[in-house]
Design a protein around this motif. Structure first.
Motif, PDB file in Angstrom:
ATOM      1  N   LEU A 143       0.833  -1.203   0.000  1.00 32.17           N
ATOM      2  CA  LEU A 143       0.000   0.000   0.000  1.00 32.17           C
ATOM      3  C   LEU A 143       0.869   1.255   0.000  1.00 32.17           C
ATOM      4  O   LEU A 143       0.618   2.199  -0.765  1.00 32.17           O
ATOM      5  CB  LEU A 143      -0.922  -0.014   1.212  1.00 32.17           C
ATOM      6  N   GLU A 144       1.890   1.278   0.830  1.00 31.87           N
ATOM      7  CA  GLU A 144       2.777   2.444   0.878  1.00 31.87           C
ATOM      8  C   GLU A 144       3.488   2.663  -0.449  1.00 31.87           C
ATOM      9  O   GLU A 144       3.622   3.806  -0.917  1.00 31.87           O
ATOM     10  CB  GLU A 144       3.797   2.248   2.000  1.00 31.87           C
ATOM     11  N   ALA A 178       3.819   5.861  -5.586  1.00 22.62           N
ATOM     12  CA  ALA A 178       3.809   5.848  -7.046  1.00 22.62           C
ATOM     13  C   ALA A 178       2.542   6.453  -7.635  1.00 22.62           C
ATOM     14  O   ALA A 178       2.419   6.565  -8.861  1.00 22.62           O
ATOM     15  CB  ALA A 178       3.976   4.411  -7.553  1.00 22.62           C
ATOM     16  N   GLY A 179       1.596   6.851  -6.787  1.00 28.82           N
ATOM     17  CA  GLY A 179       0.329   7.381  -7.286  1.00 28.82           C
ATOM     18  C   GLY A 179      -0.537   6.317  -7.939  1.00 28.82           C
ATOM     19  O   GLY A 179      -1.378   6.628  -8.786  1.00 28.82           O
ATOM     20  N   GLY A 223      -6.878   7.243  -6.796  1.00 27.43           N
ATOM     21  CA  GLY A 223      -7.541   7.149  -5.500  1.00 27.43           C
ATOM     22  C   GLY A 223      -7.682   5.721  -5.000  1.00 27.43           C
ATOM     23  O   GLY A 223      -7.275   4.754  -5.658  1.00 27.43           O
ATOM     24  N   MET A 224      -8.273   5.604  -3.824  1.00 31.82           N
ATOM     25  CA  MET A 224      -8.511   4.307  -3.209  1.00 31.82           C
ATOM     26  C   MET A 224     -10.012   4.115  -3.003  1.00 31.82           C
ATOM     27  O   MET A 224     -10.715   5.051  -2.603  1.00 31.82           O
ATOM     28  CB  MET A 224      -7.792   4.212  -1.860  1.00 31.82           C
ATOM     29  N   ALA A 255      -9.425  -3.564 -10.973  1.00 37.78           N
ATOM     30  CA  ALA A 255      -8.000  -3.608 -10.661  1.00 37.78           C
ATOM     31  C   ALA A 255      -7.176  -3.884 -11.910  1.00 37.78           C
ATOM     32  O   ALA A 255      -6.111  -3.278 -12.122  1.00 37.78           O
ATOM     33  CB  ALA A 255      -7.734  -4.669  -9.598  1.00 37.78           C
ATOM     34  N   LEU A 256      -7.656  -4.778 -12.755  1.00 33.49           N
ATOM     35  CA  LEU A 256      -6.937  -5.098 -13.987  1.00 33.49           C
ATOM     36  C   LEU A 256      -6.970  -3.923 -14.964  1.00 33.49           C
ATOM     37  O   LEU A 256      -5.953  -3.577 -15.569  1.00 33.49           O
ATOM     38  CB  LEU A 256      -7.543  -6.341 -14.632  1.00 33.49           C
ATOM     39  N   LYS A 257      -8.113  -3.317 -15.116  1.00 37.60           N
ATOM     40  CA  LYS A 257      -8.271  -2.254 -16.112  1.00 37.60           C
ATOM     41  C   LYS A 257      -7.459  -1.018 -15.759  1.00 37.60           C
ATOM     42  O   LYS A 257      -6.868  -0.370 -16.646  1.00 37.60           O
ATOM     43  CB  LYS A 257      -9.750  -1.881 -16.256  1.00 37.60           C
ATOM     44  N   TYR A 258      -7.394  -0.688 -14.468  1.00 35.16           N
ATOM     45  CA  TYR A 258      -6.737   0.557 -14.056  1.00 35.16           C
ATOM     46  C   TYR A 258      -5.395   0.316 -13.372  1.00 35.16           C
ATOM     47  O   TYR A 258      -4.843   1.230 -12.754  1.00 35.16           O
ATOM     48  CB  TYR A 258      -7.670   1.349 -13.138  1.00 35.16           C
ATOM     49  N   ASP A 259      -4.873  -0.919 -13.498  1.00 29.70           N
ATOM     50  CA  ASP A 259      -3.581  -1.277 -12.902  1.00 29.70           C
ATOM     51  C   ASP A 259      -3.547  -0.912 -11.425  1.00 29.70           C
ATOM     52  O   ASP A 259      -2.599  -0.301 -10.920  1.00 29.70           O
ATOM     53  CB  ASP A 259      -2.427  -0.594 -13.641  1.00 29.70           C
ATOM     54  N   ALA A 260      -4.601  -1.286 -10.723  1.00 26.17           N
ATOM     55  CA  ALA A 260      -4.711  -0.998  -9.291  1.00 26.17           C
ATOM     56  C   ALA A 260      -4.340  -2.226  -8.473  1.00 26.17           C
ATOM     57  O   ALA A 260      -4.515  -3.366  -8.920  1.00 26.17           O
ATOM     58  CB  ALA A 260      -6.137  -0.563  -8.946  1.00 26.17           C
TER      59      ALA A 260
END
Length: 285
Positions: free
Chosen positions: A104-105, A110-111, A184-185, A217-222
């Motif tokens: 998470l950190e 890395a934004g 964002g989260m 998560a896959l689409k936005y590289d989250a």
């Protein structure tokens, strides 16, 4: 009229509870839901049906104990939501564990966006309180209640814990995706039945589970991070657990990994999952 009366009863109950000191308030509301509201609402029957499916061998005495424990945790979680600053202050001091904090950190530096995922377990607002107190807001996907009178003040209560809140629907989804794209989260609970969703496994049985958290998560590289606000033995404090990121794969495989993570927590703290949910409904329900 039924919605108005139900809401009036709830508001009176909350007002009585809020007159008490915080520890007594939380214990009182848990007791009331366990012994009065839960039985009247039919929660006991749902808990028993789910336990009979997952643990058919469970002794009757343990079933009764768990039925009360589940309703007690639901009551505590509800009044904690309405306790605002007092709950946030306590949740912000929660000890932490899990391999997800380092990830998470790194994502925050890395934004990179983060999708937190969990179920109706313990108190799932501990995460938003803990991060919000550190200036790191977590948006939440929220399904409005059918009772509009109740929904108005409940939405205000959860928004006061941390924001933004995104109501389910086209507009709410668009706002949530915009928040995610900006780095964002967001937090999502995925342990609700949905016909037509992926036929995955949960607690040894087929559970139709939406894969939308993994797809985002896959689409936005989250990062996809399982989290849990585990209620401690005193009934008032919590441990915030953030597990290691779910590895990238198919949406189905990633969502199954989340189901497995939640199952492990439920088996370890069986009275903290909301067994009142219709997680495994039969056809036609």
């Amino acid at each position: 009229m039924r919605d108005k009366l139900t809401n009036l009863f709830f508001r009176i109950l909350v007002a009585v509870a809020m007159a008490l000191p915080y520890p007594a308030r939380v214990r009182f509301f848990g007791w009331v839901v366990a012994h009065f509201v839960g039985p009247l609402a039919g929660y006991g029957a749902r808990v028993r049906a789910n336990l009979a499916l997952v643990h058919p061998e469970m002794p009757e005495a343990e079933v009764r104990r768990l039925t009360r424990a589940v309703c007690d945790n639901i009551g505590r979680t509800l009044i904690e939501t309405y306790s605002g600053a007092e709950f946030k202050a306590r949740a912000a001091k929660s000890p932490t564990s899990g391999a997800g904090f380092a990830a998470l950190e790194a994502a925050q530096r890395a934004g990179r966006p983060v999708v937190f995922v969990s179920g109706h377990f313990g108190n799932y607002d501990v995460l938003r309180s803990w991060l919000g107190a550190r200036g790191q807001p977590v948006g939440a996907l929220y399904r409005p209640f059918p009772n509009a009178h109740f929904d108005t003040h409940y939405r205000a209560a959860i928004t006061a814990i941390s924001g933004p809140i995104f109501p389910r629907g086209r507009r709410g989804l668009a706002e949530m995706l915009q928040h995610l794209r900006a780095g964002g989260m967001v937090g999502m609970l995925i342990d609700q039945h949905k016909w037509g969703a992926a036929a995955l496994k949960f607690m040894g049985h087929t559970a139709y589970t939406a894969t939308s958290a993994a797809e985002m998560a896959l689409k936005y590289d989250a990062l996809l991070l399982p989290f849990y606000g585990v209620r401690q033995p005193d009934g008032l404090s919590f441990e915030l657990v953030i597990e290691a990121p779910i590895p990238r794969g198919t949406p189905e495989a990633m969502t199954q990994a989340v189901n497995d993570s939640l199952e492990a927590q439920v088996r370890a703290h069986i009275g903290q999952w909301f067994w009142i949910t219709r997680r495994w409904p039969a056809k036609g329900d």
